[in-house]
Write an enzyme that holds these catalytic residues in place. Sequence first.
Site: not given
Ligand code: TYM
Length: 354
Positions: A115, A217, A220
């Site tokens: 990032k 992957k 967004k």
């Molecule tokens: P974020 O908001 O980027 O994504 C949300 C969830 O979607 C999953 N994800 C995917 N799974 C499969 N294939 C993909 N291409 C894909 N893109 C996204 C992510 O793995 C995630 O589960 N850091 C986290 C948010 C967060 C969090 C937490 C999660 C903050 N605190 C505590 C668990 C526990 C994030 O940025 O997810």
Amino acid sequence: MGEFRPLVFSGVQPTGNLHLGNYLGAIRKFVALQDGNDCIYCVVDMHALTAQLVHEDMPGQIRSIAAAFLAAGIDPVKHIVFNQSAVPQHAELAWIFNCVARIGWMNRMTQFKDKAGKDRENASLGLYAYPSLMAADILVYRATHVPVGDDQKQHLELARDIAMKFNMDFADHIRRTGTGIDITVGEEPVHAYFPMVEPLIEGPAPRVMSLRDGTKKMSKSDASDLSRINLMDDEDAIAKKIRKAKTDPEGLPGDIAGLAGRPEADNLVGIYAALADRTKPEILSEFGGQQFSVFKPALIELAIATLAPVTGEMRRLMADPGHIDAVLRDGSARARERAEKTMKEVRDIIGFLQ
Ligand code: TYM
């Protein structure tokens, strides 16, 4: 020897549109875990500031993630749905974890490197410290199980390292305050305040890939909208994107081994299996030997049938922001109560006067 009470926690950032990766890798799993588990699902709005400080429509973005949770079938009465910033204990614990985590650990985080890119000097301090806030999100509830996509695996390993160091460094204090329990980590007996979180990553689509390039992957931030299916896409858009999805010239193999070296085929089979709540071998035994000209229309039909009710319900909910806000307020109040119970104990363990 004791055990921590099982508790599921996960979060989704309110940045940009949700896509099929978020839905299959995370939200669909959140829904399935509700039966028989106590669950807390969070819109992590403070995380959204790490990559971009100012957001055009932060309230709308927060509401749309909450709407997606509800539309997918999460019950906000039996469980908790809330937004992170309404529970300041997350930030308080994150500060303590900033002092537990080592710089060497943070330097290993591949997501930060991706990032921040080449202009690392210009990345926010928040982006660097992000995994420490993520650990606090989970551990401020002493949650034990975290459903996420595969891209979050390294962050959850860091959460375990942070919990372990806190437990070890404060072992005597934890004992003195009577707040810990005896657990075993591997073979080792540990007197722990924080549990070792278990990532829940398995399933047929732990990493949904771009429809344009099976080695990248689905995300967004991809410049091409054809690379992803957005949760708010209409039926025509879903059909067009799957029809145009990159494939190779061969038909589908009869078993998993036949997907090796064929990332696009593997991805589409994984998406089908996850949408159908079946396994990849089951899908291959049905479609093995068929061409993509047969498989893609079946996938289009399944994707539309599965996503349309969620999208429709999301639109309905978004038309009533007052209702979403009330759900979040109620969830935040209940989350705050639990988080404060932990923080009282943590302050006591550290020795802060309160
Ligand atoms: P974020 O908001 O980027 O994504 C949300 C969830 O979607 C999953 N994800 C995917 N799974 C499969 N294939 C993909 N291409 C894909 N893109 C996204 C992510 O793995 C995630 O589960 N850091 C986290 C948010 C967060 C969090 C937490 C999660 C903050 N605190 C505590 C668990 C526990 C994030 O940025 O997810």
